[in-house]
Design an enzyme around this catalytic site. Structure first.
Site, PDB file in Angstrom:
ATOM      1  N   ASP A 154       0.781  -1.276  -0.123  1.00  0.00           N
ATOM      2  CA  ASP A 154      -0.043   0.066   0.067  1.00  0.00           C
ATOM      3  C   ASP A 154       0.801   1.025  -0.047  1.00  0.00           C
ATOM      4  OD1 ASP A 154      -2.141   1.603   0.074  1.00  0.00           O
ATOM      5  OD2 ASP A 154      -2.779   0.974   2.023  1.00  0.00           O
ATOM      6  N   ASP A 208      -2.445   2.234  -6.135  1.00  0.00           N
ATOM      7  CA  ASP A 208      -1.843   2.345  -5.048  1.00  0.00           C
ATOM      8  C   ASP A 208      -1.797   1.067  -4.185  1.00  0.00           C
ATOM      9  OD1 ASP A 208      -4.157   2.946  -3.858  1.00  0.00           O
ATOM     10  OD2 ASP A 208      -3.126   4.575  -2.460  1.00  0.00           O
ATOM     11  N   GLU A 209      -2.326   0.092  -4.514  1.00  0.00           N
ATOM     12  CA  GLU A 209      -2.535  -1.038  -3.644  1.00  0.00           C
ATOM     13  C   GLU A 209      -2.633  -2.493  -4.422  1.00  0.00           C
ATOM     14  OE1 GLU A 209      -5.777  -2.137  -0.285  1.00  0.00           O
ATOM     15  OE2 GLU A 209      -5.991  -0.571  -1.504  1.00  0.00           O
TER      16      GLU A 209
END
Length: 480
Positions: A11, A105-106
């Site tokens: 993350d 983003d993960e």
């Protein structure tokens, strides 16, 4: 369940804001807030410096300005975020072909499926764990080297525990949860820590006296099935005991993005229903943009007082991720629904997903229609000027937008107003730059594409000027 913690969850830390700080040396170490800058804007991401003042994502931008008035408030630059995400996802795919992105983003990664899988299979438990930690640390270092951004990583034997571990690792850390420690880690946590438990489910569990994950596990499967239904109850009980055998699915392609809310008291007021639909539409767009997607079909879901459920949808002429378009379409669908007797659940979704938008067409159309209606209500009528005498369209500069000046080179917009635009001239690899002010119609100033976060960053040319700097950004409701 795995005997080795070979699943990682990555993350990125305050991703949108971190990209802005990496791009703009003058903002490093200072509070940065990214989101919609209009009167009804919402915070998309706040840097950790801004979070110290109480600012968080999904907060109304007006409240964020009161809490942290000296922050840099920027509109989003989704081309820059997508490029940074592409670099990070590329590093993950070097570790394993099984990478499951959840948003820009993960992502989850299954390290057993990668080149180190055979070594892990033959290694003793302690050796295998040390290798997994080393791989995760190397990954974090590679991300910093390639992008200047930091990431938090969780290492565990399941997707559930890997995500829990990455939350504990924030910011810029690494946490490993050994298989067998799941119940000890989960037990003290609130029930909302488990995926699939939202506000409505939390209220049902709280009324039953179940507030922690340990209490869910002790309650037993039968009681949770009675409270939540068979499928949901069985799943929640399994997760409360740390059981999660969901596989990492490579490049999972979602067919839609949606959000919904169940209300404690049925809604019977039309205006209240429309307000709730608008709020849901804004949340849906935030999730859509977070996944780097756009969609062509807006879907409204309504569950009425008698538990009957209906859906209404409208397909646009092309994909969009513009808040104004999705909100207007969802409200229009809701206005056609009979709410007699009350509504217990509302949901808004976007389907027919794509990786690009044609939002300029639809957003412009919605705003032009709204402006025309406002003008008609005010009774204002203006005769159009002859075509050859019509004024040129006013150039619009958004805070944070990438620009290039013919004399001063690349920079970004700090602000604009009263016919002027203020630009700070600096690059990601320079020191803080100088600030200059120009007329908004200065012919030497033009929009530009994002510069690379590191020299030689693939896919970004230094002097390529176009309108991409404003991609995905709206000045109306919602976040930028």
């Amino acid at each position: 369940m795995r005997s080795l913690p070979s699943i990682i969850h990555l993350d990125m830390d305050a991703f949108f804001a971190a990209v802005e700080q990496a791009s703009k040396p003058s903002l490093r170490g200072k509070p940065v807030i990214v989101g919609g800058l209009g009167g009804r804007g919402v915070v998309s991401t706040a840097s950790y410096e801004a979070r110290k003042f109480g600012v968080h994502s999904a907060m109304p931008m007006a409240q964020a300005r009161r809490l942290c008035p000296n922050a840099a408030f920027l509109a989003g630059r989704f081309e820059a975020y997508r490029r940074a995400s592409g670099l990070v996802m590329g590093l993950l795919r070097e570790l394993s072909p099984l990478v499951q992105p959840l948003s820009l983003d993960e992502a989850f990664v299954d390290l057993e499926a990668g080149p180190y899988g055979p070594v892990l299979a033959q290694a003793e438990h302690g050796t295998g764990e040390r290798l997994l930690v080393a791989l995760a640390e190397d990954l974090r270092a590679d991300i910093v080297e390639r992008t200047g951004l930091t990431a938090s990583v969780g290492v565990a034997g399941s997707k559930l525990m890997a995500k829990i571990a990455s939350e504990q690792a924030k910011p810029d850390g690494l946490v490993l949860i050994e298989p067998g420690q799941e119940r000890a880690v989960l037990g003290p946590m609130p029930v909302r820590a488990l995926p699939g438990i939202g506000p409505a489910t939390e209220q049902v569990l709280r009324r039953a006296g179940l507030n922690t994950v340990a209490e869910l596990a002790e309650a037993g499967e039968a009681e949770l099935v009675q409270l939540l239904g068979k499928a949901h109850g069985v799943g929640v009980h399994a997760m409360s005991t740390g059981l999660d055998d969901r596989p990492v699915v490579a490049d999972q392609d979602a067919k839609s993005v949606s959000v919904e809310d169940t209300f404690e008291v049925d809604l019977a007021d039309r205006d209240r229903v429309l307000r709730e639909v608008e709020a849901l539409a804004l949340r849906c767009v935030r999730r859509l943009r977070g996944a780097g997607r756009s969609g062509r079909t807006v879907v409204l879901k309504v569950r009425r007082f008698d538990f009957s459920t209906l859906t209404r949808s409208e397909t646009l002429r092309g994909p969009t991720d513009d808040e104004a378009v999705v909100v207007e379409t969802a409200r229009r669908l809701a206005s056609q629904v009979d709410i007699t007797g009350g509504v217990r659940l509302l949901g808004v979704g976007v389907a027919q997903l794509a990786d690009y938008t044609q939002e300029d067409l639809f957003a412009q159309a919605v705003r032009e229609e709204a402006a025309a209606e406002a003008e008609a209500e005010a009774g204002v009528e203006e005769e159009p000027e002859p075509a050859e005498e019509q004024a040129a369209p006013v150039r619009r500069w958004l805070p944070g937008q990438d620009v290039r000046h013919a004399e001063h080179g690349p920079g970004w917009v700090q602000g604009s107003g009263v016919g002027r635009v203020t630009v700070r001239f600096e690059t990601p690899w320079s020191g803080p730059g100088r600030v200059r002010t120009f007329r908004i119609d200065d012919p030497a100033l033009e929009s530009a594409r994002p510069l690379p976060l590191r020299p030689g960053w693939p896919g970004a040319e230094d002097g390529d000027g176009d309108e991409a700097g404003a991609e995905g950004v709206g000045d109306g409701p919602g976040e930028g």
